[in-house]
Design a protein around this motif. Structure first.
Motif, PDB file in Angstrom:
ATOM      1  N   LEU A  79       0.824  -1.199   0.000  1.00  7.57           N
ATOM      2  CA  LEU A  79       0.000   0.000   0.000  1.00  7.57           C
ATOM      3  C   LEU A  79       0.863   1.255   0.000  1.00  7.57           C
ATOM      4  CD1 LEU A  79      -2.782   1.341   0.196  1.00  7.57           C
ATOM      5  CD2 LEU A  79      -2.638   1.093   2.675  1.00  7.57           C
ATOM      6  N   ALA A  80       1.981   1.219   0.712  1.00 10.58           N
ATOM      7  CA  ALA A  80       2.880   2.372   0.738  1.00 10.58           C
ATOM      8  C   ALA A  80       3.468   2.640  -0.645  1.00 10.58           C
ATOM      9  CB  ALA A  80       3.989   2.148   1.757  1.00 10.58           C
ATOM     10  N   LEU A  81       3.832   1.591  -1.365  1.00  6.75           N
ATOM     11  CA  LEU A  81       4.353   1.775  -2.724  1.00  6.75           C
ATOM     12  C   LEU A  81       3.280   2.360  -3.640  1.00  6.75           C
ATOM     13  CD1 LEU A  81       6.445  -1.478  -3.150  1.00  6.75           C
ATOM     14  CD2 LEU A  81       7.302   0.861  -2.984  1.00  6.75           C
ATOM     15  N   ALA A  82       2.054   1.893  -3.497  1.00  4.86           N
ATOM     16  CA  ALA A  82       0.960   2.444  -4.300  1.00  4.86           C
ATOM     17  C   ALA A  82       0.702   3.903  -3.935  1.00  4.86           C
ATOM     18  CB  ALA A  82      -0.302   1.616  -4.097  1.00  4.86           C
ATOM     19  N   ALA A  83       0.811   4.240  -2.651  1.00 14.52           N
ATOM     20  CA  ALA A  83       0.593   5.620  -2.213  1.00 14.52           C
ATOM     21  C   ALA A  83       1.633   6.561  -2.803  1.00 14.52           C
ATOM     22  CB  ALA A  83       0.603   5.701  -0.689  1.00 14.52           C
ATOM     23  N   VAL A  84       2.864   6.101  -2.909  1.00 10.11           N
ATOM     24  CA  VAL A  84       3.916   6.935  -3.496  1.00 10.11           C
ATOM     25  C   VAL A  84       3.620   7.201  -4.974  1.00 10.11           C
ATOM     26  CG1 VAL A  84       6.362   6.964  -4.143  1.00 10.11           C
ATOM     27  CG2 VAL A  84       5.690   6.298  -1.852  1.00 10.11           C
ATOM     28  N   ALA A  85       3.161   6.175  -5.687  1.00  5.32           N
ATOM     29  CA  ALA A  85       2.801   6.369  -7.095  1.00  5.32           C
ATOM     30  C   ALA A  85       1.625   7.330  -7.231  1.00  5.32           C
ATOM     31  CB  ALA A  85       2.468   5.028  -7.733  1.00  5.32           C
TER      32      ALA A  85
END
Length: 88
Positions: free
Chosen positions: A50-56
């Protein structure tokens, strides 16, 4: 105008997702010594995804903001800085 609203929604959504990740992130002590270490490990993997998706999502929102402000040298430098920080 629609693109500005969409970019704003992306920025707010990415920031809220980051807050959610940080508030639910398991601690190392809980993962190593807790009775539910397996559940903590699965939660850890899901939260990092989820953190990686939030950065994108944040990057796309910032791209819309930089378009709104005008694609100049400063906004390009800010996008490059965000991208390089996100890759670490």
């Amino acid at each position: 105008m629609k693109r500005d609203v969409f970019s704003g929604v992306l920025l707010i959504g990415g920031a809220l997702a980051g807050l959610l990740v940080m508030s639910h992130h398991p601690t190392a002590r809980g993962m190593m010594t807790g009775n539910d270490a397996s559940r903590q490990a699965h939660l850890n993997v899901a939260l990092h995804g989820l953190a990686l998706a939030a950065v994108a999502i944040l990057f796309l929102g910032l791209l819309g903001l930089s378009r709104r402000l005008g694609m100049g040298n400063l906004s390009n430098a800010a996008l490059v800085a965000m991208d390089s920080a996100a890759r670490r």
